[in-house]
Motif scaffolding. Structure first.
Motif, PDB file in Angstrom:
ATOM      1  N   UNK A   1       9.958  11.319  10.043  1.00  0.00           N
ATOM      2  CA  UNK A   1       9.893  11.512   8.596  1.00  0.00           C
ATOM      3  C   UNK A   1       8.594  12.238   8.243  1.00  0.00           C
ATOM      4  N   UNK A   2       8.747  13.432   7.648  1.00  0.00           N
ATOM      5  CA  UNK A   2       7.592  14.218   7.202  1.00  0.00           C
ATOM      6  C   UNK A   2       7.650  14.364   5.693  1.00  0.00           C
ATOM      7  N   UNK A   3       6.525  14.164   5.014  1.00  0.00           N
ATOM      8  CA  UNK A   3       6.461  14.161   3.553  1.00  0.00           C
ATOM      9  C   UNK A   3       5.299  15.039   3.110  1.00  0.00           C
ATOM     10  N   UNK A   4       5.530  15.853   2.100  1.00  0.00           N
ATOM     11  CA  UNK A   4       4.519  16.798   1.624  1.00  0.00           C
ATOM     12  C   UNK A   4       3.296  16.079   1.055  1.00  0.00           C
ATOM     13  N   UNK A   5       3.513  15.122   0.164  1.00  0.00           N
ATOM     14  CA  UNK A   5       2.410  14.423  -0.496  1.00  0.00           C
ATOM     15  C   UNK A   5       2.315  12.999   0.060  1.00  0.00           C
ATOM     16  N   UNK A   6       1.570  12.830   1.151  1.00  0.00           N
ATOM     17  CA  UNK A   6       1.445  11.518   1.778  1.00  0.00           C
ATOM     18  C   UNK A   6       0.741  10.513   0.886  1.00  0.00           C
TER      19      UNK A   6
ATOM     20  N   UNK B   1       0.815  -1.201   0.000  1.00  0.00           N
ATOM     21  CA  UNK B   1       0.000   0.000   0.000  1.00  0.00           C
ATOM     22  C   UNK B   1       0.857   1.262   0.000  1.00  0.00           C
ATOM     23  N   UNK B   2       2.151   1.085   0.121  1.00  0.00           N
ATOM     24  CA  UNK B   2       2.989   2.262   0.185  1.00  0.00           C
ATOM     25  C   UNK B   2       4.314   1.978  -0.478  1.00  0.00           C
ATOM     26  N   UNK B   3       5.030   3.048  -0.795  1.00  0.00           N
ATOM     27  CA  UNK B   3       6.358   2.939  -1.387  1.00  0.00           C
ATOM     28  C   UNK B   3       7.397   3.047  -0.289  1.00  0.00           C
ATOM     29  N   UNK B   4       8.449   2.289  -0.428  1.00  0.00           N
ATOM     30  CA  UNK B   4       9.485   2.293   0.577  1.00  0.00           C
ATOM     31  C   UNK B   4      10.726   2.970   0.027  1.00  0.00           C
ATOM     32  N   UNK B   5      11.335   3.805   0.853  1.00  0.00           N
ATOM     33  CA  UNK B   5      12.567   4.458   0.454  1.00  0.00           C
ATOM     34  C   UNK B   5      13.734   3.761   1.108  1.00  0.00           C
ATOM     35  N   UNK B   6      14.904   3.858   0.504  1.00  0.00           N
ATOM     36  CA  UNK B   6      16.056   3.098   0.891  1.00  0.00           C
ATOM     37  C   UNK B   6      17.021   3.730   1.882  1.00  0.00           C
ATOM     38  N   UNK B   7      18.100   3.060   2.026  1.00  0.00           N
ATOM     39  CA  UNK B   7      19.325   3.431   2.717  1.00  0.00           C
ATOM     40  C   UNK B   7      19.240   3.336   4.232  1.00  0.00           C
ATOM     41  N   UNK B   8      19.829   3.122   5.562  1.00  0.00           N
ATOM     42  CA  UNK B   8      19.913   2.827   6.859  1.00  0.00           C
ATOM     43  C   UNK B   8      20.010   3.313   7.980  1.00  0.00           C
TER      44      UNK B   8
ATOM     45  N   UNK C   1      -0.410  -0.088   7.380  1.00  0.00           N
ATOM     46  CA  UNK C   1       0.476   0.731   6.561  1.00  0.00           C
ATOM     47  C   UNK C   1       1.868   0.131   6.423  1.00  0.00           C
ATOM     48  N   UNK C   2       2.335  -0.536   7.462  1.00  0.00           N
ATOM     49  CA  UNK C   2       3.716  -1.023   7.442  1.00  0.00           C
ATOM     50  C   UNK C   2       3.842  -2.529   7.271  1.00  0.00           C
ATOM     51  N   UNK C   3       2.778  -3.266   7.566  1.00  0.00           N
ATOM     52  CA  UNK C   3       2.796  -4.721   7.404  1.00  0.00           C
ATOM     53  C   UNK C   3       3.989  -5.311   8.143  1.00  0.00           C
ATOM     54  N   UNK C   4       4.777  -6.208   7.494  1.00  0.00           N
ATOM     55  CA  UNK C   4       5.913  -6.849   8.158  1.00  0.00           C
ATOM     56  C   UNK C   4       7.215  -6.079   7.964  1.00  0.00           C
ATOM     57  N   UNK C   5       7.161  -4.907   7.341  1.00  0.00           N
ATOM     58  CA  UNK C   5       8.375  -4.151   7.066  1.00  0.00           C
ATOM     59  C   UNK C   5       8.882  -3.394   8.279  1.00  0.00           C
ATOM     60  N   UNK C   6       8.068  -3.244   9.308  1.00  0.00           N
ATOM     61  CA  UNK C   6       8.460  -2.560  10.540  1.00  0.00           C
ATOM     62  C   UNK C   6       8.582  -3.573  11.678  1.00  0.00           C
ATOM     63  N   UNK C   7       9.181  -3.127  12.766  1.00  0.00           N
ATOM     64  CA  UNK C   7       9.378  -4.022  13.896  1.00  0.00           C
ATOM     65  C   UNK C   7      10.325  -5.145  13.559  1.00  0.00           C
ATOM     66  N   UNK C   8      11.542  -4.792  13.106  1.00  0.00           N
ATOM     67  CA  UNK C   8      12.491  -5.764  12.561  1.00  0.00           C
ATOM     68  C   UNK C   8      13.741  -5.867  13.425  1.00  0.00           C
ATOM     69  N   UNK C   9      14.185  -7.087  13.677  1.00  0.00           N
ATOM     70  CA  UNK C   9      15.469  -7.353  14.321  1.00  0.00           C
ATOM     71  C   UNK C   9      16.462  -7.748  13.234  1.00  0.00           C
TER      72      UNK C   9
ATOM     73  N   UNK D   1       2.406   7.133   0.297  1.00  0.00           N
ATOM     74  CA  UNK D   1       1.685   5.920   0.666  1.00  0.00           C
ATOM     75  C   UNK D   1       1.443   5.722   2.135  1.00  0.00           C
ATOM     76  N   UNK D   2       2.031   6.565   3.003  1.00  0.00           N
ATOM     77  CA  UNK D   2       1.761   6.457   4.439  1.00  0.00           C
ATOM     78  C   UNK D   2       1.657   7.856   5.023  1.00  0.00           C
ATOM     79  N   UNK D   3       1.216   7.912   6.277  1.00  0.00           N
ATOM     80  CA  UNK D   3       1.264   9.160   7.024  1.00  0.00           C
ATOM     81  C   UNK D   3       2.718   9.488   7.368  1.00  0.00           C
ATOM     82  N   UNK D   4       2.958  10.705   7.813  1.00  0.00           N
ATOM     83  CA  UNK D   4       4.248  11.010   8.422  1.00  0.00           C
ATOM     84  C   UNK D   4       4.430  10.069   9.613  1.00  0.00           C
ATOM     85  N   UNK D   5       5.683   9.737   9.933  1.00  0.00           N
ATOM     86  CA  UNK D   5       5.865   8.736  10.988  1.00  0.00           C
ATOM     87  C   UNK D   5       7.168   8.940  11.766  1.00  0.00           C
TER      88      UNK D   5
END
Length: 242
Positions: A184-189, A5-12, A226-234, A193-197
């Motif tokens: 992370x704040x984004x002008x065009x949510x 449901x959303x686009x993911x941006x890269x880098x760590x 919004x985040x599915x399994x992409x968040x809460x990661x070890x 694909x997600x709210x600011x977070x």
């Protein structure tokens, strides 16, 4: 990571920075300054609290050049990692900056260009950020704060900024406990694909026989939908600098 449901941006936030101290690639050179390289293997490539590889491992590495001139130094480099988007499998970042330190206070001003070779240009994945940051080492702990600003963020989602802070606490001679938090704040949510977070994480790192080893956990305040399994990661990472 795949786009749901959303686009993911890269880098760590975790795993992209080599934990081992960089050493010159060559001791003698006609070119002033120092060249170094780094490589790492991480169980998950996480950027600002979100997996970029669909919770799969990543091989990452880069080359850097640094030239000291008195109280400051200029640097430039290139870094790459595999990613798992539906339209891209690799990320290559180019960066340059200047930084220095005065006693225990440090500062840095960098520019970063994130690219995704092979992705359809109409998707507008590539984007640019300017990233000033400061830090202070108290001895018993070190703190840092910074701001990343993009005039046109990933996926043509408008201007965006990422404010972040970190703390590193030495645990004896061999380990360092680190914590991070960012917003992370984004002008065009809608385009993003997600709210600011907010994202946050904690990690433990050490160095063994010249190799950096780290283990950490990171998460966001995004909802499960919004985040599915992409968040809460070890994740764990092994790195080496040359």
């Amino acid at each position: 990571m795949k786009k749901s449901k959303f686009l993911i941006v890269p880098m760590i936030a975790f795993g992209m920075v080599s934990l081992a101290k960089a050493e010159p690639l060559v001791e003698e050179s006609a070119i002033p300054g120092e060249f170094s390289a780094n490589i790492s293997l991480t169980s998950d490539y996480i950027f600002r609290g979100i997996s970029q590889t669909g919770n799969n491992p990543a091989v990452q590495g880069g080359f850097d050049y640094t030239y000291d001139f008195g109280p400051a130094a200029v640097s430039a480099g290139i870094w790459a990692s595999n990613v798992k988007f539906s339209d891209a499998t690799i990320e290559i970042d180019y960066y340059a900056g200047v930084g220095g330190s005065i006693d225990n206070f440090s500062w840095d001003l960098s520019a970063i260009y994130y690219t995704y070779p092979g992705a359809d240009s109409s998707l507008n994945y590539d984007f640019f950020e300017i990233a000033p940051s400061i830090g202070y080492d108290f001895g018993f702990m070190a703190v840092s704060a910074g701001l990343n600003y993009s005039p046109e963020y990933f996926g043509d989602s408008g201007d965006a900024y990422y404010t972040h802070g970190g703390i590193d606490i030495p645990l004896g001679k061999y380990f360092t406990l680190s914590g991070t938090v960012g917003y992370q704040a984004i002008d065009d949510n809608a385009a993003w694909g997600t709210d600011d977070y907010t994202d946050y994480g904690i990690s433990l790192s050490t160095e063994i026989a010249g190799f950096g080893l780290s283990a950490g956990w990171t998460d966001t305040d995004l909802s499960k939908s919004q985040c599915d399994d992409a968040c809460g990661v070890f994740s764990v990472a092994l790195s080496r600098s040359f």
